[in-house]
Scaffold this active site. Structure first.
Site, short mmCIF file in Angstrom:
data_model
loop_
_atom_site.label_atom_id
_atom_site.label_comp_id
_atom_site.label_asym_id
_atom_site.label_seq_id
_atom_site.Cartn_x
_atom_site.Cartn_y
_atom_site.Cartn_z
N TYR A 145 0.99 -1.31 0.02
CA TYR A 145 0.13 -0.11 0.18
C TYR A 145 1.00 1.48 0.00
O TYR A 145 1.72 1.26 0.87
CB TYR A 145 -1.05 0.08 1.08
N ASP A 230 -1.90 -5.86 9.23
CA ASP A 230 -2.94 -5.04 9.08
C ASP A 230 -4.17 -5.72 8.55
O ASP A 230 -3.98 -6.11 7.19
CB ASP A 230 -2.07 -3.92 7.90
N ILE A 232 -7.13 -4.61 7.75
CA ILE A 232 -8.32 -3.76 7.46
C ILE A 232 -9.42 -4.02 6.52
O ILE A 232 -10.42 -3.67 6.61
CB ILE A 232 -7.62 -2.21 6.88
N LYS A 271 -13.12 0.28 5.32
CA LYS A 271 -13.14 -0.60 3.99
C LYS A 271 -14.38 -1.40 3.82
O LYS A 271 -15.37 -1.16 3.01
CB LYS A 271 -11.95 -1.61 3.86
C1 PLP Z 1 -3.58 -1.73 4.09
C2 PLP Z 1 -4.21 -0.36 4.59
N1 PLP Z 1 -3.82 0.21 5.82
C3 PLP Z 1 -4.35 1.22 6.17
C4 PLP Z 1 -5.09 2.12 5.28
C5 PLP Z 1 -5.66 3.33 5.97
O1 PLP Z 1 -6.92 3.43 6.39
P1 PLP Z 1 -7.89 4.21 7.26
O2 PLP Z 1 -8.66 5.06 6.13
O3 PLP Z 1 -8.58 3.54 8.02
O4 PLP Z 1 -6.71 5.19 7.84
C6 PLP Z 1 -5.37 1.75 3.97
C7 PLP Z 1 -6.14 2.54 3.44
O5 PLP Z 1 -6.28 2.52 2.15
C8 PLP Z 1 -4.88 0.31 3.74
O6 PLP Z 1 -5.49 -0.06 2.43
#
Ligand code: PLP
Length: 473
Positions: A145, A230, A232, A271
């Protein structure tokens, strides 16, 4: 005397990456079905807009939650007054239960190990501050990312050392790649403090296998370092081959006491629930010292009381969360299928994936040569001519030119269909010209392209033009 700090003037934020400059181009000329049908379609933003109707319907049935009320009585003052940085207990309980639910209830979480943060962005940075000193390193599998350069490195001074993953292994993490990255860090005199992975992966859209997770646990065990997972995108897994396996499930199965405190999760509602604007994320750690330090640091990025209040009501409505999770997955699966078949019609393949809000798309056959210069050249064509903002693999630190991340959940079906039509038209003409230029050589291809100047793609594909910067057009 310098008036500004080094941090304010350094460029390690990554703002000038093509990932962010694509967004800037989009902002200058955003597509709109009626007001700007020839504008740039945003396919570089991992946002989920597919299930807002469920959230809106829940809100209309539960007006108290968003209206600062409990049992019809206003709680405005209670929410407006000073907030403790430990977070609302009701929200933390609802959050950990939701985390367990999206992991199929195969693991459970204790709310006292959860630290609320303003999104996963803040969670990842906070973990860096807790686990590493400036100049120490974390190993990250590539592609990763693009925001991680900002989140992990910029303010903390921590270094990222890539674990080079390649298409020949389906971009999976191998033992050889892990060992090579560790060695690379040592050669650079960087002390490795841990490995950070995203599972499911951004930008690959794939879930990690049990083998990969076991490999990671064994690796951090042997090196005495941390693992951050992570997760997410945990709630965006929409199909087999394998269901989502959280690293916590592997830890539980292996019963590994010695690494228990060295594995940390990052979570967020940005997400799967599609709420990046609400800024709700979390760290989950089994180490009390990390939890205490991160809680103190969370003062710099708290989740507002009214957001916590609203979401504790929403997430503790189990009937709602259950239906939301399954319907959202169904819609993601369908949308993913639409993108894959649209790409296939343009003879473009992508990595087989089962999660996320994007596909990892293989356009290596459309490169003039196997270089990152050619990747940028193709990307500029796609942004400026085809008017689709996608993210080049180089912005994700991919080691092979020609891969792109393409998002599918932040637009309507009609817009996705239009994007695929544009791409098809481009690829048809572009590959013809590319083929001709490969077989005839440079000068012949220029002659041909002049002869066939009726079509805009062919006309624009002279070598000189390709080398021009976008702002020169
Ligand atoms: C792998 C990953 N980590 C963290 C984030 C950041 O997310 P947040 O909007 O919750 O700060 C993203 C956002 O695209 C992501 O893809």
């Amino acid at each position: 005397m310098k008036l500004l700090s080094r941090k304010a003037t350094c460029n390690s934020h990554g703002q000038d990456s093509s990932y962010f400059s694509g967004w800037e181009e989009y902002e200058k000329n955003p597509f709109h079905e009626i007001r700007n049908p020839k504008g740039i379609i945003q396919m570089g933003l991992a946002e989920n807009q597919l299930s807002f109707d469920f959230l809106e319907s829940w809100l209309s049935k539960n007006p108290d939650a968003a209206g600062f009320k409990r049992d019809g009585e206003s709680i405005f003052r209670e929410l407006a007054l000073f907030q403790d940085y430990h977070g609302l207990p009701a929200f933390k309980k609802a959050f950990v239960e939701y985390m367990a639910e999206i992991r199929g209830n195969k693991v459970s979480f204790n709310p006292s190990h959860l630290v609320l943060t303003a999104g996963a962005t803040s969670a990842n940075e906070t973990l860096m501050f807790c686990l590493a000193e400036p100049g120490e390193a974390f190993l990250l599998p590539t592609p990763y990312y693009p925001g991680f350069d900002r989140d992990l490195k910029w303010r903390t001074g921590v270094e990222i050392v890539p674990i080079q993953c390649t298409s020949s292994d389906g971009f999976q993490i191998t033992e050889a790649a892990l060992v090579a990255a560790y060695q690379d860090a040592q050669n650079r005199n960087l002390r490795v403090k841990g490995v950070l992975v995203t599972n499911p992966s951004n930008p690959l859209g794939t879930t990690m296998t049990r083998n990969e997770l076991n490999l990671l646990i064994s690796f951090i065990e042997s090196k005495g370092i941390h693992l951050i997972s992570d997760e997410i995108y945990a709630g965006t897994v929409f199909s087999s081959p394998s269901d989502f396996v959280s690293v916590m499930e592997i830890l539980k199965a292996r019963n590994c006491e010695n690494v228990w405190k060295r594995v940390h999760l990052v979570s967020s509602l940005s997400k799967d629930l599609g709420l990046p604007g609400f800024r709700v994320g979390a760290i989950y750690s089994n180490d009390d010292i990390v939890v205490a330090a991160a809680t103190k640091m969370s003062s710099f990025g708290l989740v507002s009381s009214q957001t916590q209040y609203l979401l504790s009501a929403m997430l503790s409505d189990k009937k709602f969360t259950n239906k939301y999770i399954s319907e959202n997955q169904k819609r993601l699966r369908q949308r993913h299928k639409m993108l894959v078949s649209g790409l296939e019609k343009a003879e473009i393949k992508c990595l087989k994936s089962n999660a996320g809000l994007f596909c990892w798309v293989d356009m290596r056959h459309l490169l003039r040569s196997n270089t990152f210069e050619s990747e940028m050249e193709l990307w500029k064509r796609i942004v400026y001519d085809v008017k689709l903002n996608i993210s080049p693999g180089s912005s994700c630190h991919c080691t092979e030119p020609g891969w792109f991340r393409v998002c599918f959940a932040n637009m309507s079906e009609e817009t996705l269909e239009l994007a695929m039509q544009r791409l098809r038209a481009f690829v048809t003409e572009y590959s013809t010209v590319l083929g001709q230029s490969r077989s005839n050589g440079h000068s012949q291809s220029r002659k041909n392209s002049r002869r066939r100047s009726l079509t805009k793609w062919v006309f624009r594909l002279s070598f000189d033009d390709c080398n021009r910067q976008p702002d020169e057009r």
